[in-house]
Write a protein that holds these residues in place. Structure first.
Motif, PDB file in Angstrom:
ATOM      1  N   GLY A 164       8.511 -12.271 -52.050  1.00  0.00           N
ATOM      2  CA  GLY A 164       7.106 -11.652 -52.508  1.00  0.00           C
ATOM      3  C   GLY A 164       6.930 -10.319 -51.552  1.00  0.00           C
ATOM      4  N   MET A 165       7.248 -10.170 -50.479  1.00  0.00           N
ATOM      5  CA  MET A 165       6.938  -8.902 -49.634  1.00  0.00           C
ATOM      6  C   MET A 165       7.814  -7.719 -50.075  1.00  0.00           C
ATOM      7  SD  MET A 165       4.348  -9.920 -47.660  1.00  0.00           S
ATOM      8  CE  MET A 165       4.253  -8.660 -46.685  1.00  0.00           C
ATOM      9  N   LEU A 166       8.992  -8.241 -50.106  1.00  0.00           N
ATOM     10  CA  LEU A 166       9.865  -6.965 -50.560  1.00  0.00           C
ATOM     11  C   LEU A 166       9.591  -6.647 -51.842  1.00  0.00           C
ATOM     12  CD1 LEU A 166      13.296  -8.560 -49.552  1.00  0.00           C
ATOM     13  CD2 LEU A 166      12.024  -6.830 -48.339  1.00  0.00           C
ATOM     14  N   ASP A 167       9.155  -7.327 -52.780  1.00  0.00           N
ATOM     15  CA  ASP A 167       8.947  -7.193 -54.260  1.00  0.00           C
ATOM     16  C   ASP A 167       7.551  -6.272 -54.408  1.00  0.00           C
ATOM     17  OD1 ASP A 167      11.147  -8.184 -55.054  1.00  0.00           O
ATOM     18  OD2 ASP A 167      10.128 -10.021 -56.275  1.00  0.00           O
ATOM     19  N   GLY A 168       6.755  -6.726 -53.312  1.00  0.00           N
ATOM     20  CA  GLY A 168       5.184  -5.898 -53.131  1.00  0.00           C
ATOM     21  C   GLY A 168       5.617  -4.486 -53.077  1.00  0.00           C
ATOM     22  N   ILE A 169       6.516  -4.097 -51.963  1.00  0.00           N
ATOM     23  CA  ILE A 169       6.833  -2.927 -51.604  1.00  0.00           C
ATOM     24  C   ILE A 169       7.358  -2.028 -52.564  1.00  0.00           C
ATOM     25  CG2 ILE A 169       8.102  -1.465 -49.919  1.00  0.00           C
ATOM     26  CD1 ILE A 169       7.662  -3.476 -47.915  1.00  0.00           C
ATOM     27  N   THR A 170       8.496  -2.788 -53.462  1.00  0.00           N
ATOM     28  CA  THR A 170       9.149  -2.140 -54.262  1.00  0.00           C
ATOM     29  C   THR A 170       8.194  -1.693 -55.600  1.00  0.00           C
ATOM     30  OG1 THR A 170      11.035  -3.415 -53.892  1.00  0.00           O
ATOM     31  CG2 THR A 170      11.278  -2.357 -56.085  1.00  0.00           C
ATOM     32  N   SER A 171       7.134  -2.621 -56.009  1.00  0.00           N
ATOM     33  CA  SER A 171       6.223  -2.315 -57.041  1.00  0.00           C
ATOM     34  C   SER A 171       5.571  -1.371 -56.728  1.00  0.00           C
ATOM     35  CB  SER A 171       5.599  -3.607 -57.358  1.00  0.00           C
ATOM     36  OG  SER A 171       4.683  -3.908 -56.160  1.00  0.00           O
ATOM     37  N   ILE A 172       5.099  -0.786 -55.650  1.00  0.00           N
ATOM     38  CA  ILE A 172       4.578   0.217 -55.258  1.00  0.00           C
ATOM     39  C   ILE A 172       5.276   1.464 -55.609  1.00  0.00           C
ATOM     40  CG2 ILE A 172       3.319   1.484 -53.424  1.00  0.00           C
ATOM     41  CD1 ILE A 172       2.904  -0.766 -51.847  1.00  0.00           C
ATOM     42  N   VAL A 173       6.316   1.556 -55.289  1.00  0.00           N
ATOM     43  CA  VAL A 173       7.169   2.602 -55.658  1.00  0.00           C
ATOM     44  C   VAL A 173       7.564   2.821 -57.150  1.00  0.00           C
ATOM     45  CG1 VAL A 173       9.518   3.839 -55.495  1.00  0.00           C
ATOM     46  CG2 VAL A 173       8.271   2.663 -53.297  1.00  0.00           C
ATOM     47  N   LEU A 174       7.707   1.721 -57.911  1.00  0.00           N
ATOM     48  CA  LEU A 174       8.065   1.846 -59.054  1.00  0.00           C
ATOM     49  C   LEU A 174       6.685   1.975 -59.904  1.00  0.00           C
ATOM     50  CD1 LEU A 174       9.791  -1.715 -59.749  1.00  0.00           C
ATOM     51  CD2 LEU A 174      10.844   0.855 -60.548  1.00  0.00           C
ATOM     52  N   ALA A 175       5.473   1.615 -59.630  1.00  0.00           N
ATOM     53  CA  ALA A 175       4.115   1.934 -60.366  1.00  0.00           C
ATOM     54  C   ALA A 175       3.852   3.196 -60.037  1.00  0.00           C
ATOM     55  CB  ALA A 175       2.964   0.919 -59.861  1.00  0.00           C
ATOM     56  N   SER A 176       3.982   3.648 -58.804  1.00  0.00           N
ATOM     57  CA  SER A 176       3.866   5.216 -58.588  1.00  0.00           C
ATOM     58  C   SER A 176       4.583   6.276 -59.501  1.00  0.00           C
ATOM     59  CB  SER A 176       3.977   5.518 -57.137  1.00  0.00           C
ATOM     60  OG  SER A 176       5.316   5.601 -56.847  1.00  0.00           O
ATOM     61  N   THR A 177       5.913   5.556 -60.002  1.00  0.00           N
ATOM     62  CA  THR A 177       6.458   6.539 -60.659  1.00  0.00           C
ATOM     63  C   THR A 177       6.357   6.314 -62.330  1.00  0.00           C
ATOM     64  OG1 THR A 177       8.386   6.317 -59.077  1.00  0.00           O
ATOM     65  CG2 THR A 177       9.167   7.213 -61.138  1.00  0.00           C
ATOM     66  N   PHE A 178       6.301   4.948 -62.613  1.00  0.00           N
ATOM     67  CA  PHE A 178       6.210   4.600 -64.193  1.00  0.00           C
ATOM     68  C   PHE A 178       4.835   4.214 -64.680  1.00  0.00           C
ATOM     69  CE2 PHE A 178      10.809   3.669 -62.821  1.00  0.00           C
ATOM     70  CZ  PHE A 178      11.278   4.450 -63.859  1.00  0.00           C
TER      71      PHE A 178
END
Length: 230
Positions: free
Chosen positions: A131-145
């Motif tokens: 969950g912690m890893l996915d939370g960080i990844t989703s920040i990058v993904l959402a800031s892009t897409f």
């Protein structure tokens, strides 16, 4: 299921944060984030394959799974159906991001082993870490897409929930070797998604998703033959 809900919640939270970042990003910054996401996805895919392929008992299985699964996905035209469904509710371009998010969030070792550990041993550490890893990844993904990436949290709940229920009701049928083969195929799919984001080669990652069914089908056939004494 506590760990799964935590995992999904972190994705949604990360998407909300990333969505706010996106509003203040210029085209150049968005492009460099796309490149960073593509490189990260490619590296995660390579890491999964390199880590698990030496442990494979059937090193040809992932090739057969990709070939058969790809043909099935192409026949079902999953890529087009997915893009049509996404563009109906979200702006164009989100489909690629969602496909990447689904692969990164769902087809990883922690996301597969986490629900199993939770169901069999009451151990939520894998899912909390994921969950912690996915939370960080989703920040990058959402800031892009964009914040539409949060839809992947619903997919994650269904995916991990299904694994959790399977582990509860069919504990004896879960084979570590089968899970290892699924992770190898998943790593290749994540790698293909990364290459697509980088623009090196456009892969139909969604059409390749049925390849994940290859290892379970193979083990089912194997056990059936053993039961028949063949």
């Amino acid at each position: 299921m506590f760990g799964t809900w935590f995992n999904a919640g972190m994705i949604v939270l990360g998407c909300l944060i990333g969505g706010r970042f996106k509003k203040g990003l210029d085209p150049g910054s968005q492009e460099i984030l796309m490149q960073a996401m593509g490189l990260a996805a490619s590296l995660l895919g390579i890491s999964a394959v390199v880590q698990h392929l030496p442990e494979s008992r059937y090193p040809v299985l992932f090739i057969v799974s990709l070939a058969a699964g790809g043909l099935l996905g192409e026949k079902m035209n999953l890529e087009r159906r997915f893009e049509t469904a996404i563009t109906r509710y979200f702006k164009s371009g989100l489909g690629e991001g969602l496909a990447t998010a689904i692969l990164l969030f769902c087809i990883g070792s922690l996301s597969i082993l986490g629900p199993i550990e939770a169901a069999l041993n009451g151990n939520y550490s894998y899912l909390l870490t994921n969950g912690m890893l996915d939370g960080i990844t989703s920040i990058v993904l959402a800031s892009t897409f964009g914040t539409g990436i949060a839809v992947s949290a619903l997919i994650l709940v269904g995916w991990q929930g299904a694994i959790y229920m399977l582990a509860k009701f069919a504990a004896g049928a879960l084979n570590p070797d089968m899970l290892n083969e699924i992770t190898i195929v998943g790593g290749i799919l994540i790698f293909s998604s990364g290459l697509s984001i980088l623009g090196i080669r456009k892969f139909k990652s969604m059409n390749l998703l049925p390849a994940l069914l290859g290892p379970p089908v193979f083990w089912a056939l194997l056990h059936t033959l053993e039961w028949l004494g063949m």
